[in-house]
Write a protein that holds these residues in place. Structure first.
Motif, short mmCIF file in Angstrom:
data_model
loop_
_atom_site.label_atom_id
_atom_site.label_comp_id
_atom_site.label_asym_id
_atom_site.label_seq_id
_atom_site.Cartn_x
_atom_site.Cartn_y
_atom_site.Cartn_z
N ALA A 1 0.84 -1.21 0.00
CA ALA A 1 0.00 0.00 0.00
C ALA A 1 0.87 1.26 0.00
CB ALA A 1 -0.93 0.00 1.21
N ALA A 2 1.97 1.22 0.74
CA ALA A 2 2.83 2.42 0.82
C ALA A 2 3.33 2.81 -0.57
CB ALA A 2 3.99 2.14 1.76
N TRP A 3 3.64 1.81 -1.42
CA TRP A 3 4.12 2.14 -2.77
C TRP A 3 2.97 2.50 -3.71
CZ3 TRP A 3 8.76 3.67 -4.00
CH2 TRP A 3 9.84 3.30 -3.19
N LEU A 4 1.78 1.95 -3.45
CA LEU A 4 0.62 2.39 -4.25
C LEU A 4 0.38 3.89 -4.02
CD1 LEU A 4 -1.95 -0.55 -3.75
CD2 LEU A 4 -0.30 -0.23 -5.60
N MET A 5 0.61 4.33 -2.79
CA MET A 5 0.45 5.77 -2.48
C MET A 5 1.52 6.60 -3.20
SD MET A 5 -2.10 5.37 -0.49
CE MET A 5 -2.78 3.95 0.36
N VAL A 6 2.70 6.04 -3.35
CA VAL A 6 3.76 6.75 -4.09
C VAL A 6 3.36 6.93 -5.55
CG1 VAL A 6 6.16 6.59 -4.90
CG2 VAL A 6 5.61 6.01 -2.53
N ALA A 7 2.73 5.88 -6.12
CA ALA A 7 2.25 6.00 -7.51
C ALA A 7 1.24 7.14 -7.62
CB ALA A 7 1.61 4.69 -7.96
N GLU A 8 0.40 7.27 -6.63
CA GLU A 8 -0.70 8.24 -6.65
C GLU A 8 -0.22 9.65 -6.31
OE1 GLU A 8 -3.84 6.93 -7.33
OE2 GLU A 8 -4.49 9.00 -7.46
N ASN A 9 0.88 9.72 -5.59
CA ASN A 9 1.33 11.03 -5.10
C ASN A 9 2.64 11.46 -5.77
OD1 ASN A 9 1.80 13.35 -3.62
ND2 ASN A 9 2.23 12.29 -1.70
N GLU A 10 3.77 10.98 -5.29
CA GLU A 10 5.06 11.48 -5.78
C GLU A 10 5.26 11.24 -7.28
OE1 GLU A 10 4.62 9.86 -2.94
OE2 GLU A 10 5.71 10.92 -1.33
N ILE A 11 4.86 10.06 -7.76
CA ILE A 11 5.06 9.76 -9.19
C ILE A 11 4.05 10.53 -10.04
CG2 ILE A 11 4.96 7.93 -10.93
CD1 ILE A 11 6.20 6.05 -8.79
#
Ligand SMILES: N[C@@H](CCC(=O)N[C@@H](CS)C(=O)NCC(=O)O)C(=O)O
Length: 199
Positions: free
Chosen positions: A95-105
């Motif tokens: 989930a933490a990396w899914l949030m990175v896809a949605e935010n930082e990336i």
């Protein structure tokens, strides 16, 4: 009944969904959306997703928006435990990396590409700065890990890869990030891998 994806070929968010379905051999009916004429902002699509965005995924009575949410659904319904584990710590790491896809990336390499390729008015200097920040973090992480979240591929890798790999279309090439380039190549080697324009 075959699941349906309201799709745009050059969208990395739609591509994530096409890719996971291809990897898991999930049959998919692709419904191309006339994006330029704003079909996603009008009925019937706006009734399926009031946010006025694609991808939209329809599986019988289940109507889903947001590529990360759709990956979760596909992985849980058709994938093995490996793509989206259920134990608390592993699930949270994915989930933490899914949030990175949605935010930082999304606000980094994706925004830079939206500006350069699609003429979206935004602060491209800031988007490229944000891109460099997240790519530096990812490169360091991938220098010691083959995959983003766990010791094997998960939907975190599928969610984060497209806009990172397409960043060069927004002036953010991967040359300074060898560990990211190697990770993208590992994903390309998955049996059943499909590409998209530019990738
Ligand atoms: N968080 C959403 C973002 C979806 C998104 O931004 N889609 C773009 C196409 S890639 C879109 O439909 N944009 C329409 C607009 O912003 O007006 C996801 O991950 O699916």
């Amino acid at each position: 009944m075959t699941a349906k994806l309201y799709d745009l070929e050059r969208s990395g968010n739609c591509y994530k969904v096409r890719l996971l379905c291809a990897l898991l051999s999930v049959p998919l009916e692709i419904v191309p959306v006339d994006f330029l004429s704003g079909a996603h902002k009008k009925s019937p699509l706006i009734d399926l997703n009031p946010f006025g965005e694609i991808p939209i995924f329809v599986d019988g009575d289940v109507v889903l928006r947001d590529s990360q949410a759709i990956l979760i659904y596909i992985a849980r319904k058709w994938g093995s435990e490996a793509w989206l584990p259920t134990d608390a710590a592993s699930l949270a790491r994915v989930a933490a990396w899914l949030m990175v896809a949605e935010n930082e990336i999304a606000r980094g390499p994706n925004d830079a590409r939206l500006h350069d390729q699609f003429g979206v008015k935004l602060d491209v200097v800031l988007a490229r700065e944000k891109a460099k920040r997240i790519l530096t973090i990812m490169d360091a992480h991938l220098s010691g890990n083959d995959w983003l979240a766990l010791g094997h591929p998960t939907i975190a890798d599928i969610a984060c890869m497209p806009y990172v790999a397409l960043g060069y279309e927004g002036g953010v090439p991967l040359d300074p990030y060898p560990a990211i380039s190697a990770w993208v190549n590992r994903i390309r080697m998955f049996p059943g891998f499909i590409g998209m324009p530019g990738l």
